[in-house]
Design a protein around this motif. Structure first.
Motif, mmCIF file in Angstrom:
data_model
loop_
_atom_site.group_PDB
_atom_site.id
_atom_site.type_symbol
_atom_site.label_atom_id
_atom_site.label_comp_id
_atom_site.label_asym_id
_atom_site.label_seq_id
_atom_site.Cartn_x
_atom_site.Cartn_y
_atom_site.Cartn_z
ATOM 1 N N VAL A 25 11.469 16.797 80.867
ATOM 2 C CA VAL A 25 11.507 16.334 80.122
ATOM 3 C C VAL A 25 11.029 16.655 79.027
ATOM 4 N N SER B 268 13.140 18.531 76.411
ATOM 5 C CA SER B 268 12.384 18.115 74.764
ATOM 6 C C SER B 268 12.421 19.140 74.033
ATOM 7 N N LEU C 39 9.252 11.390 78.892
ATOM 8 C CA LEU C 39 8.776 11.809 78.020
ATOM 9 C C LEU C 39 7.680 10.978 76.922
ATOM 10 N N ALA D 13 13.227 8.731 78.342
ATOM 11 C CA ALA D 13 12.553 7.827 76.933
ATOM 12 C C ALA D 13 11.205 8.083 77.163
ATOM 13 N N ALA E 209 18.349 13.416 75.202
ATOM 14 C CA ALA E 209 18.143 13.010 76.348
ATOM 15 C C ALA E 209 19.138 12.255 76.818
ATOM 16 N N THR F 254 19.698 15.372 79.017
ATOM 17 C CA THR F 254 18.437 15.042 80.365
ATOM 18 C C THR F 254 18.661 14.341 80.961
#
Length: 181
Positions: free
Chosen positions: A143, A147, A171, A168, A153, A156
């Motif tokens: 992730v 990013s 991350l 999220a 997101a 991903t």
């Protein structure tokens, strides 16, 4: 108002620089007086004087004696109009971003890091990569790398077969771990 000799004017119109300089000298008090009267934010006194000189050059180029107007009056009107146009343009604030901007430094002015700084940055980079390998889970690493490549997101999440919320959260965990929290 200065009376301008027609012979001097004719020489200036034919390109005689000495005659043009004499005309400028005679009209400079009127140019300076007009410049003092039309100051505005973004229009300095010197700029207004320059605009007046441009108006005078236009008067010399465009004057026609057959029209019956004395040159001094015609030149004063051209000077006044040029300065008023400059004042109106300054008050429009059209060029305000340019007037108040800060120039970017040239590449030569940007200080280049020395060998010590480069070595320290290299060590930090290597340390961060090692911490990414050891402290982060496989999901958090994937992730974080996605990013860093600018991948959204949602994209991903689709690639990893999970939800955008899980991406999220992973991350956020990765960032927290790398900050040392």
């Amino acid at each position: 108002m200065q009376k301008i000799n027609e012979e001097l004017l004719a020489c200036a119109q034919q390109g005689d620089e000495a005659a043009l300089a004499a005309l400028i000298a005679r009209m400079m008090p009127a140019i300076r007086k007009g410049a003092a009267a039309c100051r505005a934010p973004g229009l300095d006194f010197e700029d207004a004087v320059q605009e007046g000189l441009i108006g005078l050059f236009q008067a010399v180029r465009g004057y026609n004696a057959a029209a019956g107007t004395p040159f001094a009056a015609y030149a004063a009107a051209c000077i006044h109009h040029a300065q008023q146009d400059a004042q109106r343009a300054a008050l429009r604030k059209k060029h305000a971003p340019l007037n108040f901007s800060v120039p970017l430094p040239d590449a030569e002015q940007i200080p280049q890091p020395g060998p010590e700084e480069l070595a320290i940055a290299g060590e930090r980079y290597a340390d961060t990569l090692q911490r990414m390998r050891t402290d982060l889970s496989v999901m958090e690493r994937r992730v974080l790398i996605a990013s860093l490549h600018g991948q959204p997101a949602s994209q991903t999440a689709q690639a990893l077969g999970t939800t955008p919320k899980a991406v999220a959260n992973a991350l956020a965990r990765a960032r927290r771990k790398l900050r040392g929290e």
